[in-house]
Design an enzyme around this catalytic site. Structure first.
Site, PDB file in Angstrom:
ATOM      1  N   HIS A 156     -84.503 -41.342 102.693  1.00  6.13           N
ATOM      2  CA  HIS A 156     -85.050 -42.568 103.263  1.00  6.13           C
ATOM      3  C   HIS A 156     -84.034 -43.226 104.184  1.00  6.13           C
ATOM      4  O   HIS A 156     -82.856 -42.878 104.182  1.00  6.13           O
ATOM      5  CB  HIS A 156     -85.447 -43.548 102.156  1.00  6.13           C
ATOM      6  N   LYS A 160     -83.084 -48.914 102.531  1.00 10.67           N
ATOM      7  CA  LYS A 160     -83.844 -48.870 101.280  1.00 10.67           C
ATOM      8  C   LYS A 160     -82.926 -49.252 100.128  1.00 10.67           C
ATOM      9  O   LYS A 160     -81.822 -48.724 100.009  1.00 10.67           O
ATOM     10  CB  LYS A 160     -84.442 -47.482 101.054  1.00 10.67           C
TER      11      LYS A 160
END
Length: 267
Positions: A156, A160
């Site tokens: 990600h 995040k």
């Protein structure tokens, strides 16, 4: 004309919020009546999402927005620190919640089950709203019946906050339903750098990568005698989540209690 779903969005000032707004505002059966964030306060959401101004601006007080706009549904794409407070507020006003924020614990879900019963208002939670990601998890669950040795690599963007991702956790939970807990790797393996072998869940290993340029990606690698099997999904842009969010919006008012996972709406 059929009555429109009245929606408010929390986390509207973030990248995900902006793309979700742009996607759902185009739908003829949806009316976005409010938006909440601590960023972009006062910004018209139509203009913010790249469309014409619609005289709905981002505000920073969720409860006041609910009182002023009387929505049916709140969509939450915020962060693990804010999401529970937002859902509690929505439920107290009998506003159903569609939650894409990850980081909720099993204790949180238990609390929400009690609150949905108390307020007779549903909550829908999905760790991933991309339809392809849901299929990836389903295929991985099936493969786990035949390939019990498995590792998950999820990647990600570097902003995040939680690791592993909700999608990775959900994937491992689903695979665990198909296989017995077992030890993987050498019986006496050791780590020269702590954490090198990743996180541990019922014998499975999970590895979280965080880098700028990524959005949401996951591969599930199975190992067997003389072969490997890789099941992979990539979200190349955030609008990949819009179809799943729309599916949830159009179904949540018929739900009861807490419903977890987009797969509940697919099969």
């Amino acid at each position: 004309m059929t009555e429109k779903y009245r929606i408010i969005l929390t986390g509207a000032g973030g990248k995900m919020g902006k793309d979700i707004l742009a996607g759902i505002m185009k739908e003829p059966d949806i009316q976005v009546v409010g938006a909440v964030d601590f960023k972009m306060i006062g910004k018209d959401i139509g203009f913010y999402a790249g469309e014409e101004a619609i005289n709905v601006t981002i505000q920073d007080k969720l409860e006041q927005v609910i009182i002023d706009t009387k929505p049916q549904i709140m969509i939450d794409f915020t962060n693990p620190q804010a999401v529970m407070k937002n859902i509690r507020t929505a439920l107290s006003h009998k506003v159903a919640s569609v939650v894409g924020t990850t980081g909720l614990t099993s204790h949180d879900v238990e609390e929400l089950a009690e609150l949905t019963e108390k307020h007779q208002t549903p909550v829908f939670i999905a760790p991933n709203f991309a339809l392809g990601a849901v299929l990836m998890m389903r295929f991985a669950q099936e493969a786990g019946k035949y390939f019990p040795h498995v590792e998950v690599i999820e990647k990600h963007h570097d902003q995040k906050m939680d690791a592993p991702s909700g999608t990775a956790l959900k994937t491992m939970e689903m695979i665990a339903e198909s296989r017995k807990e077992m030890h993987q790797g050498a019986s006496h393996e050791f780590e020269k750098i702590p954490g090198s072998r990743g996180g541990y869940y019922q014998g499975m290993r999970v590895h979280s990568v965080r880098l700028p340029g990524l959005i949401a990606h996951q591969e599930v690698i199975f190992g067997g005698q003389g072969q490997t099997l890789t099941i992979r999904h990539d979200s190349l842009s955030r609008d990949s989540f819009v179809p799943g969010v729309l599916l949830a919006i159009r179904n949540i008012l018929n739900m009861k209690g807490v419903v977890y996972g987009l797969e509940k709406l697919l099969w």
